[in-house]
Design a protein around this motif. Structure first.
Motif, PDB file in Angstrom:
ATOM      1  N   ASN A   1      -1.356 -15.516  -5.303  1.00 23.00           N
ATOM      2  CA  ASN A   1      -2.198 -14.329  -5.055  1.00 23.00           C
ATOM      3  C   ASN A   1      -3.325 -14.407  -6.069  1.00 23.00           C
ATOM      4  O   ASN A   1      -3.103 -14.165  -7.249  1.00 23.00           O
ATOM      5  CB  ASN A   1      -1.324 -13.092  -5.228  1.00 23.00           C
ATOM      6  CG  ASN A   1      -1.986 -11.783  -4.873  1.00 23.00           C
ATOM      7  OD1 ASN A   1      -1.599 -10.767  -5.405  1.00 23.00           O
ATOM      8  ND2 ASN A   1      -2.956 -11.768  -3.984  1.00 23.00           N
TER       9      ASN A   1
ATOM     10  N   ASN B   1     -10.351  -5.134  -3.441  1.00 21.60           N
ATOM     11  CA  ASN B   1      -9.934  -6.044  -2.382  1.00 21.60           C
ATOM     12  C   ASN B   1     -11.126  -6.798  -1.816  1.00 21.60           C
ATOM     13  O   ASN B   1     -12.279  -6.488  -2.128  1.00 21.60           O
ATOM     14  CB  ASN B   1      -9.252  -5.231  -1.266  1.00 21.60           C
ATOM     15  CG  ASN B   1      -7.988  -4.536  -1.774  1.00 21.60           C
ATOM     16  OD1 ASN B   1      -7.122  -5.173  -2.340  1.00 21.60           O
ATOM     17  ND2 ASN B   1      -7.933  -3.218  -1.594  1.00 21.60           N
TER      18      ASN B   1
ATOM     19  N   GLY C   1      -8.302  -0.946  -4.979  1.00 20.79           N
ATOM     20  CA  GLY C   1      -6.855  -0.690  -4.979  1.00 20.79           C
ATOM     21  C   GLY C   1      -6.483   0.106  -6.217  1.00 20.79           C
ATOM     22  O   GLY C   1      -7.274   0.214  -7.160  1.00 20.79           O
TER      23      GLY C   1
ATOM     24  N   ASN D   1      -3.408  -0.401  -7.853  1.00 24.29           N
ATOM     25  CA  ASN D   1      -2.527  -1.165  -8.732  1.00 24.29           C
ATOM     26  C   ASN D   1      -2.443  -2.583  -8.200  1.00 24.29           C
ATOM     27  O   ASN D   1      -2.821  -2.853  -7.051  1.00 24.29           O
ATOM     28  CB  ASN D   1      -1.131  -0.525  -8.772  1.00 24.29           C
ATOM     29  CG  ASN D   1      -0.375  -0.897 -10.051  1.00 24.29           C
ATOM     30  OD1 ASN D   1      -0.822  -1.786 -10.801  1.00 24.29           O
ATOM     31  ND2 ASN D   1       0.728  -0.237 -10.290  1.00 24.29           N
TER      32      ASN D   1
ATOM     33  N   GLY E   1       0.265  -5.841  -9.003  1.00 16.33           N
ATOM     34  CA  GLY E   1       1.321  -6.416  -9.839  1.00 16.33           C
ATOM     35  C   GLY E   1       0.997  -7.836 -10.292  1.00 16.33           C
ATOM     36  O   GLY E   1       1.105  -8.172 -11.476  1.00 16.33           O
TER      37      GLY E   1
ATOM     38  N   GLY F   1      -1.935  -9.158 -10.328  1.00 14.34           N
ATOM     39  CA  GLY F   1      -3.154  -9.071 -11.151  1.00 14.34           C
ATOM     40  C   GLY F   1      -2.840  -8.659 -12.577  1.00 14.34           C
ATOM     41  O   GLY F   1      -3.421  -9.186 -13.536  1.00 14.34           O
TER      42      GLY F   1
ATOM     43  N   ASN G   1       0.109   2.257  -5.511  1.00 13.93           N
ATOM     44  CA  ASN G   1      -0.620   1.930  -4.276  1.00 13.93           C
ATOM     45  C   ASN G   1       0.393   1.959  -3.135  1.00 13.93           C
ATOM     46  O   ASN G   1       1.575   1.792  -3.344  1.00 13.93           O
ATOM     47  CB  ASN G   1      -1.318   0.570  -4.394  1.00 13.93           C
ATOM     48  CG  ASN G   1      -0.334  -0.560  -4.655  1.00 13.93           C
ATOM     49  OD1 ASN G   1       0.836  -0.332  -4.937  1.00 13.93           O
ATOM     50  ND2 ASN G   1      -0.798  -1.784  -4.539  1.00 13.93           N
TER      51      ASN G   1
ATOM     52  N   ASN H   1      -0.653  -1.083   2.514  1.00 16.88           N
ATOM     53  CA  ASN H   1      -0.223  -2.489   2.450  1.00 16.88           C
ATOM     54  C   ASN H   1       1.044  -2.599   3.305  1.00 16.88           C
ATOM     55  O   ASN H   1       1.862  -1.657   3.308  1.00 16.88           O
ATOM     56  CB  ASN H   1       0.087  -2.881   0.999  1.00 16.88           C
ATOM     57  CG  ASN H   1      -1.143  -2.804   0.107  1.00 16.88           C
ATOM     58  OD1 ASN H   1      -2.013  -3.664   0.160  1.00 16.88           O
ATOM     59  ND2 ASN H   1      -1.234  -1.757  -0.705  1.00 16.88           N
TER      60      ASN H   1
ATOM     61  N   GLU I   1      -1.977  -7.435   3.102  1.00 15.20           N
ATOM     62  CA  GLU I   1      -2.511  -6.520   2.103  1.00 15.20           C
ATOM     63  C   GLU I   1      -3.646  -5.656   2.654  1.00 15.20           C
ATOM     64  O   GLU I   1      -4.554  -6.167   3.332  1.00 15.20           O
ATOM     65  CB  GLU I   1      -3.053  -7.311   0.905  1.00 15.20           C
ATOM     66  CG  GLU I   1      -1.993  -7.715  -0.058  1.00 15.20           C
ATOM     67  CD  GLU I   1      -2.578  -8.029  -1.419  1.00 15.20           C
ATOM     68  OE1 GLU I   1      -3.639  -7.477  -1.761  1.00 15.20           O
ATOM     69  OE2 GLU I   1      -1.974  -8.845  -2.125  1.00 15.20           O
ATOM     70  N   ARG I   2      -3.574  -4.399   2.320  1.00 15.65           N
ATOM     71  CA  ARG I   2      -4.694  -3.491   2.622  1.00 15.65           C
ATOM     72  C   ARG I   2      -5.965  -4.092   2.023  1.00 15.65           C
ATOM     73  O   ARG I   2      -5.984  -4.431   0.839  1.00 15.65           O
ATOM     74  CB  ARG I   2      -4.413  -2.127   2.002  1.00 15.65           C
ATOM     75  CG  ARG I   2      -5.574  -1.161   2.016  1.00 15.65           C
ATOM     76  CD  ARG I   2      -5.252   0.175   1.411  1.00 15.65           C
ATOM     77  NE  ARG I   2      -4.951   0.121  -0.004  1.00 15.65           N
ATOM     78  CZ  ARG I   2      -4.787   1.214  -0.748  1.00 15.65           C
ATOM     79  NH1 ARG I   2      -4.860   2.412  -0.194  1.00 15.65           N
ATOM     80  NH2 ARG I   2      -4.513   1.128  -2.041  1.00 15.65           N
TER      81      ARG I   2
ATOM     82  N   ALA J   1       1.358 -13.595  -1.997  1.00 10.99           N
ATOM     83  CA  ALA J   1       2.313 -12.777  -2.766  1.00 10.99           C
ATOM     84  C   ALA J   1       1.705 -11.410  -3.021  1.00 10.99           C
ATOM     85  O   ALA J   1       0.481 -11.249  -2.941  1.00 10.99           O
ATOM     86  CB  ALA J   1       2.627 -13.460  -4.098  1.00 10.99           C
ATOM     87  N   CYS J   2       2.558 -10.457  -3.355  1.00 16.22           N
ATOM     88  CA  CYS J   2       2.085  -9.111  -3.701  1.00 16.22           C
ATOM     89  C   CYS J   2       3.132  -8.498  -4.630  1.00 16.22           C
ATOM     90  O   CYS J   2       4.266  -8.250  -4.207  1.00 16.22           O
ATOM     91  CB  CYS J   2       1.923  -8.270  -2.440  1.00 16.22           C
ATOM     92  SG  CYS J   2       1.342  -6.604  -2.779  1.00 16.22           S
ATOM     93  N   GLY J   3       2.750  -8.315  -5.882  1.00 15.39           N
ATOM     94  CA  GLY J   3       3.716  -7.842  -6.880  1.00 15.39           C
ATOM     95  C   GLY J   3       4.147  -6.401  -6.640  1.00 15.39           C
ATOM     96  O   GLY J   3       5.344  -6.081  -6.638  1.00 15.39           O
TER      97      GLY J   3
ATOM     98  N   GLY K   1       3.971  -4.902  -3.865  1.00 11.62           N
ATOM     99  CA  GLY K   1       4.699  -4.880  -2.583  1.00 11.62           C
ATOM    100  C   GLY K   1       6.143  -5.298  -2.749  1.00 11.62           C
ATOM    101  O   GLY K   1       7.058  -4.712  -2.164  1.00 11.62           O
TER     102      GLY K   1
HETATM  103  N1  LIG Z   1      -1.784  -8.177  -4.564  1.00 10.50           N
HETATM  104  C1  LIG Z   1      -1.570  -6.971  -5.334  1.00 10.50           C
HETATM  105  C2  LIG Z   1      -1.633  -5.721  -4.531  1.00 10.50           C
HETATM  106  C3  LIG Z   1      -3.001  -5.419  -4.093  1.00 10.50           C
HETATM  107  C4  LIG Z   1      -2.988  -4.094  -3.463  1.00 10.50           C
HETATM  108  C5  LIG Z   1      -4.265  -3.805  -2.728  1.00 10.50           C
HETATM  109  N2  LIG Z   1      -4.378  -4.605  -1.524  1.00 10.50           N
HETATM  110  C6  LIG Z   1      -4.307  -2.334  -2.357  1.00 10.50           C
HETATM  111  O1  LIG Z   1      -5.293  -1.934  -1.742  1.00 10.50           O
HETATM  112  O2  LIG Z   1      -3.352  -1.618  -2.683  1.00 10.50           O
HETATM  113  C7  LIG Z   1      -0.245  -7.027  -6.077  1.00 10.50           C
HETATM  114  O3  LIG Z   1       0.129  -8.124  -6.507  1.00 10.50           O
HETATM  115  O4  LIG Z   1       0.379  -5.953  -6.261  1.00 10.50           O
END
Ligand SMILES: N[C@H](CCC[C@H](N)C(=O)O)C(=O)O
Length: 292
Positions: A11, A64, A70, A72, A74, A76, A164, A197, A215-216, A223-225, A227
């Protein structure tokens, strides 16, 4: 303007360090014209701004690919924590980062070269009543195992906010679900006034599951932390995994270790890595005259 491209389990984000900048918004409003260049020219899942904070040691903002902000991020947060420690902005391995979704605590683990390899983040307390997602419906009721149909397909949806919003669907096989189709249908559903998301989960046993994400504002990512944290909470709320134990979440880009502790905090541990550095060509960098 200098940037560092980093990723957390694939990600990827473009980081801009605005700690020395006077006007965070000024720099970003200048940068905002470049969002499309940054994301499509360089290629990433979004932009992270590292800014000064009045209530924490540092502040992180996430944007995004579509330019929406966004609350938050994770993966990032792990990238930003690694960047800050490796670049000596802090000497303590434990520090705090402000996000729009709240202040989080991070702890970095260094390798034999004193560089950050893994980062543990206290992602704070999850929320799941509809008002906190936000989603349409009785504001004080949770959205747990709610029926959601797309065409003639019926899904069971549980919604959790990690600062988020996340809509989590439990499926038999994450690789069989056309996430590129159902993702936007749910993201843009009128149920979610700020969009959402979308995550799909395939439970393997009481301590691990597979997870994919739409992802939104950025679409399919590796990946999405936040999420993955929301998925652990949703799996616990629907009694699919044991309460308050360590869960391994398998994402397309790698694994995260997540636990929802007895104090209602969700903890996430995972890697973060550099990809490249560079300089974003800004109008102000161009020569001012063609004097020959
Ligand atoms: N990739 C990110 C989440 C991005 C969330 C973003 N897409 C939103 O609008 O909430 C993570 O690792 O949590």
């Amino acid at each position: 303007m200098d940037f560092v491209k980093m990723h957390g389990l694939g990600n990827s984000y473009i980081l801009f360090n605005l700690l020395e900048s006077t006007d965070e918004m000024g720099d970003f409003s200048y940068l905002s014209k470049k969002v499309s260049d940054v994301n499509f020219g360089i290629g990433s899942d979004g932009i992270l701004l590292i800014c000064p904070s009045k209530i924490a040691d540092f502040k992180m903002r996430i944007f995004n690919i579509d330019g929406s902000e966004g609350k938050n991020c994770g993966n990032g947060l792990r990238c930003v924590a690694k960047y800050l420690f490796d670049h000596l902005y802090t000497t303590s391995p434990r520090f705090t980062i402000e996000t729009l979704g709240g202040v989080v605590r991070v702890e970095v683990e260094i390798d034999e070269h004193e560089l950050v390899e893994f980062v543990t983040v206290d992602m704070g307390e999850p929320q799941w009543i509809k008002m906190s997602i936000p989603m349409i419906g009785d504001p004080f009721l949770p959205a747990i195992a709610e029926p959601f149909s797309i065409g003639d397909e019926e899904f069971e949806m549980t919604c959790v906010s990690m600062g988020n919003p996340h809509a989590i669907l439990f499926v038999d096989n994450v690789d069989d679900v056309p996430l590129e189709k159902i993702g936007p249908e749910i993201e843009y559903s009128p149920l979610f006034p700020e969009r959402v998301n979308v995550g799909i989960v395939e439970i393997q046993n009481q301590r691990e599951f597979k997870y994919r994400v739409w992802e939104r504002g950025s679409g399919l990512t590796m990946a999405c932390g936040t999420g993955a944290c929301a998925a652990v909470v949703a799996a616990t709320l629907t009694n699919r995994i044991e309460k308050h134990q360590q869960t391994t979440v398998h994402l397309p880009g790698g694994d995260l270790t997540i636990s929802w502790d007895q104090q209602n905090h969700v903890w996430k541990r995972g890697a973060a890595a550099y990809i490249c550095t560079g300089k974003l060509q800004m109008e102000g960098d161009l020569p001012r005259s063609r004097a020959i």
